[in-house]
Write an enzyme that holds these catalytic residues in place. Structure first.
Site, PDB file in Angstrom:
ATOM      1  N   CYS A  49       6.614  -7.368   7.081  1.00 39.06           N
ATOM      2  CA  CYS A  49       7.767  -6.809   7.794  1.00 39.06           C
ATOM      3  C   CYS A  49       8.225  -7.822   8.830  1.00 39.06           C
ATOM      4  O   CYS A  49       7.412  -8.385   9.563  1.00 39.06           O
ATOM      5  CB  CYS A  49       7.396  -5.494   8.475  1.00 39.06           C
ATOM      6  SG  CYS A  49       8.811  -4.733   9.322  1.00 39.06           S
ATOM      7  N   CYS A 106      -0.963   5.313  10.263  1.00 43.61           N
ATOM      8  CA  CYS A 106       0.292   4.639  10.634  1.00 43.61           C
ATOM      9  C   CYS A 106       0.008   3.304  11.299  1.00 43.61           C
ATOM     10  O   CYS A 106      -0.806   3.222  12.220  1.00 43.61           O
ATOM     11  CB  CYS A 106       1.064   5.456  11.669  1.00 43.61           C
ATOM     12  SG  CYS A 106       1.607   7.033  11.102  1.00 43.61           S
ATOM     13  N   CYS A 155       6.739  -5.546  15.237  1.00 38.19           N
ATOM     14  CA  CYS A 155       6.430  -4.680  16.382  1.00 38.19           C
ATOM     15  C   CYS A 155       5.037  -5.030  16.908  1.00 38.19           C
ATOM     16  O   CYS A 155       4.121  -5.306  16.135  1.00 38.19           O
ATOM     17  CB  CYS A 155       6.481  -3.212  15.970  1.00 38.19           C
ATOM     18  SG  CYS A 155       8.123  -2.725  15.423  1.00 38.19           S
ATOM     19  N   CYS A 206       3.203   8.396   1.284  1.00 36.62           N
ATOM     20  CA  CYS A 206       3.841   7.434   2.180  1.00 36.62           C
ATOM     21  C   CYS A 206       3.986   6.136   1.390  1.00 36.62           C
ATOM     22  O   CYS A 206       2.996   5.600   0.885  1.00 36.62           O
ATOM     23  CB  CYS A 206       2.945   7.248   3.408  1.00 36.62           C
ATOM     24  SG  CYS A 206       3.528   5.962   4.512  1.00 36.62           S
ATOM     25  N   GLU A 243       0.812  -1.203   0.000  1.00 39.37           N
ATOM     26  CA  GLU A 243       0.000   0.000   0.000  1.00 39.37           C
ATOM     27  C   GLU A 243       0.846   1.255   0.000  1.00 39.37           C
ATOM     28  O   GLU A 243       1.950   1.265   0.554  1.00 39.37           O
ATOM     29  CB  GLU A 243      -0.873   0.011   1.260  1.00 39.37           C
ATOM     30  CG  GLU A 243      -1.914  -1.064   1.192  1.00 39.37           C
ATOM     31  CD  GLU A 243      -2.554  -1.360   2.521  1.00 39.37           C
ATOM     32  OE1 GLU A 243      -1.959  -1.052   3.559  1.00 39.37           O
ATOM     33  OE2 GLU A 243      -3.646  -1.898   2.505  1.00 39.37           O
ATOM     34  N   CYS A 264       1.919  -2.848  15.601  1.00 35.03           N
ATOM     35  CA  CYS A 264       1.792  -2.539  14.175  1.00 35.03           C
ATOM     36  C   CYS A 264       1.191  -3.721  13.418  1.00 35.03           C
ATOM     37  O   CYS A 264       1.667  -4.848  13.543  1.00 35.03           O
ATOM     38  CB  CYS A 264       3.181  -2.215  13.626  1.00 35.03           C
ATOM     39  SG  CYS A 264       3.235  -2.034  11.849  1.00 35.03           S
TER      40      CYS A 264
HETATM   41  N1  SAH Z   1       9.285   0.249   9.578  1.00 33.16           N
HETATM   42  C1  SAH Z   1       9.558   1.621   9.696  1.00 33.16           C
HETATM   43  C2  SAH Z   1       8.642   2.470   8.837  1.00 33.16           C
HETATM   44  C3  SAH Z   1       7.202   2.036   8.778  1.00 33.16           C
HETATM   45  S1  SAH Z   1       6.274   2.154  10.268  1.00 33.16           S
HETATM   46  C4  SAH Z   1       9.500   2.059  11.141  1.00 33.16           C
HETATM   47  O1  SAH Z   1       9.050   1.285  11.984  1.00 33.16           O
HETATM   48  O2  SAH Z   1       9.921   3.170  11.415  1.00 33.16           O
HETATM   49  C5  SAH Z   1       5.888   3.901  10.284  1.00 33.16           C
HETATM   50  C6  SAH Z   1       5.547   4.477  11.627  1.00 33.16           C
HETATM   51  O3  SAH Z   1       4.277   3.986  12.083  1.00 33.16           O
HETATM   52  C7  SAH Z   1       6.561   4.129  12.732  1.00 33.16           C
HETATM   53  O4  SAH Z   1       6.973   5.296  13.406  1.00 33.16           O
HETATM   54  C8  SAH Z   1       5.766   3.248  13.668  1.00 33.16           C
HETATM   55  O5  SAH Z   1       6.229   3.358  14.986  1.00 33.16           O
HETATM   56  C9  SAH Z   1       4.352   3.776  13.471  1.00 33.16           C
HETATM   57  N2  SAH Z   1       3.296   2.842  13.865  1.00 33.16           N
HETATM   58  C10 SAH Z   1       3.267   1.511  13.690  1.00 33.16           C
HETATM   59  N3  SAH Z   1       2.129   0.990  14.182  1.00 33.16           N
HETATM   60  C11 SAH Z   1       1.395   2.024  14.676  1.00 33.16           C
HETATM   61  C12 SAH Z   1       0.104   2.135  15.270  1.00 33.16           C
HETATM   62  N4  SAH Z   1      -0.670   1.066  15.481  1.00 33.16           N
HETATM   63  N5  SAH Z   1      -0.324   3.360  15.624  1.00 33.16           N
HETATM   64  C13 SAH Z   1       0.438   4.453  15.410  1.00 33.16           C
HETATM   65  N6  SAH Z   1       1.644   4.408  14.821  1.00 33.16           N
HETATM   66  C14 SAH Z   1       2.134   3.201  14.463  1.00 33.16           C
HETATM   67 FE1  SF4 Z   2       7.780  -3.127  10.655  1.00 33.27          FE
HETATM   68 FE2  SF4 Z   2       5.572  -1.987  11.586  1.00 33.27          FE
HETATM   69 FE3  SF4 Z   2       7.672  -2.268  13.166  1.00 33.27          FE
HETATM   70 FE4  SF4 Z   2       7.767  -0.481  11.164  1.00 33.27          FE
HETATM   71  S1  SF4 Z   2       6.406  -0.418  12.950  1.00 33.27           S
HETATM   72  S2  SF4 Z   2       9.345  -1.973  11.754  1.00 33.27           S
HETATM   73  S3  SF4 Z   2       6.537  -1.591   9.633  1.00 33.27           S
HETATM   74  S4  SF4 Z   2       6.475  -3.941  12.255  1.00 33.27           S
END
Ligand code: SAH
Ligand code: SF4
Length: 389
Positions: free
Chosen positions: A135, A358, A139, A128, A115, A142
């Site tokens: 991934c 995000c 995390c 974006c 996406e 996420c």
């Molecule tokens: N993988 C990279 C870039 C993609 S994630 C990274 O982790 O930086 C982009 C942003 O979305 C990151 O700052 C991450 O912390 C944030 N993010 C992920 N899951 C989220 C959620 N459920 N709510 C708000 N922000 C989130």
């Molecule tokens: Fe991967 Fe989501 Fe963690 Fe970014 S926030 S590193 S996209 S799992």
């Protein structure tokens, strides 16, 4: 061209996706560097300046078919057409939010979706873009991290998201900001992402200023060091998201490899020009990392760094068993930072109603909901217990 050389070039930038390429032997030139295009034209016994014309056509003039290359002879266009295509991954679906944000679902390979999100703002427009199908960082907060990690995107698939969104929007590149913050960990796909950054920033290519490109990472320290030595460096954003290793270890598992001190040490050594700063992203999660002690620890941790902080209230999702803090808690956290003269923004969710905010990017082929294929991995109870939840 010898078969060996041909294979090497094809492997460099072949992107087999979409109807036109599948089932043909044509090679997609989107993502090819000037050097790679030079070997293509040499193989066709053409002078090397032709490579510059093709390069400018693909990246600067954003042409999409050989017949549009009116600066090339008809004969050459025909020979190019026989073997090569200029193809972007097909947009499977588009979802438009009430706030104007649009989520574009691309099918990069049969059954593999990624996406990109278009975010209109008053003064600028932001794209974006994604770097991986899934991934591997996983995390806790996420949804992308709950998907199986399928593959890295090629450089062509990364730049094609920008080219494609521009054409869908018809917007002028000078108003554009690119954030490499979609699906995937960009520094786990270093070579392809940096090749894409070079194509985007090249003045003879897409000519986007590196100051308008931000790469966000969960903290892959060796690759942050490598990035620091690149000739062209985008802005750096670090997803910090916690102030103790005990919490960050659970939220962002790669913290067990590169802890907060190691990560911030790499940030302190990162080169910054003029007024440039590192952005620290901090997803606020109720009772996990949103206490006044966390805010004070954050101030202390980032002491001396040239920075701004983006507070991102957690975007709740059926697959994420964590809560968004109340507005009072968010503002109290922000106040502690501003009281220490830190530049802090609260990043309000955009496109939440179409799962475009995000952390919500998961290749959903509907606006909302948890119907994902295959279903994401559930969060382990033990992880929540370690957070005291
Ligand atoms: N993988 C990279 C870039 C993609 S994630 C990274 O982790 O930086 C982009 C942003 O979305 C990151 O700052 C991450 O912390 C944030 N993010 C992920 N899951 C989220 C959620 N459920 N709510 C708000 N922000 C989130
Ligand atoms: Fe991967 Fe989501 Fe963690 Fe970014 S926030 S590193 S996209 S799992």
């Amino acid at each position: 061209m010898t078969p060996k050389l041909e294979r090497a070039i094809v492997n460099c930038f072949k992107v087999r996706h979409g109807k036109q390429v599948v089932g043909t032997d044509k090679t997609n030139l989107v993502g090819a560097s000037l050097e790679e295009l030079t070997s293509v034209v040499q193989d066709l016994s053409e002078p090397s300046y032709r490579a510059r014309q093709i390069y400018a056509g693909i990246y600067c003039r954003r042409l999409r078919s050989w017949e549009q290359f009116t600066d090339l002879s008809k004969g050459l266009r025909k020979r190019l057409e026989d073997a090569y295509v200029i193809e972007y991954p097909p947009v499977a679906k588009t979802f438009e939010s009430r706030d104007g944000t649009r989520r574009y679902l691309f099918e990069v390979s049969p059954g593999q979706k990624i996406e990109s999100v278009f975010i209109p703002e008053e003064q600028r427009e932001t794209f974006c873009i994604s770097t991986q199908v899934g991934c591997a960082v996983e995390c806790l907060f996420c949804v992308t991290g709950k998907l199986p990690m399928r593959r890295n995107l090629s450089a062509g698939e990364v730049v094609a998201q920008v080219l494609s969104l521009e054409q869908c929007r018809g917007c002028a590149p000078k108003r554009l900001n690119i954030v490499i913050m979609g699906m995937g960990e960009p520094l786990h796909n270093y070579e392809n992402v940096m090749k894409a950054v070079r194509l985007m920033t090249d003045k003879e290519g897409m000519a986007i200023s590196p100051r308008r490109i931000t790469l966000s990472t969960s903290g892959v320290v060796p690759q942050i060091k490598r990035l620091a030595a690149e000739p062209v460096i985008p802005n750096l954003a670090i997803s910090l998201n916690a102030t103790t290793d005990a919490v960050r270890d659970v939220l962002i598992p790669i913290n067990r490899k590169w802890d907060i001190a190691t990560l911030l040490d790499a940030c302190r050594r990162f080169p910054l020009e003029g007024r440039q700063r590192i952005t620290f992203e901090y997803v606020l999660i109720e009772e996990v990392n949103d206490t006044p002690e966390d805010a004070r620890r954050l101030v202390a941790l980032l002491e001396g760094l040239r920075k701004k902080i983006n507070l991102i209230p957690l975007n709740a999702d059926p697959w994420v068993p964590l809560r968004t803090p109340s507005e009072d808690r968010i503002l109290a956290f922000q106040k502690i930072l501003t009281d220490h003269s830190i530049t802090v923004y609260i990043r309000r969710p955009r496109g939440q109603d179409v799962s475009a905010a995000c952390g919500m990017l998961a290749g959903r082929d509907q606006a909302q909901g948890d119907l994902l294929h295959p279903p994401p991995k559930p969060v382990e109870e033990s992880a929540l217990a370690r957070l005291g939840l």
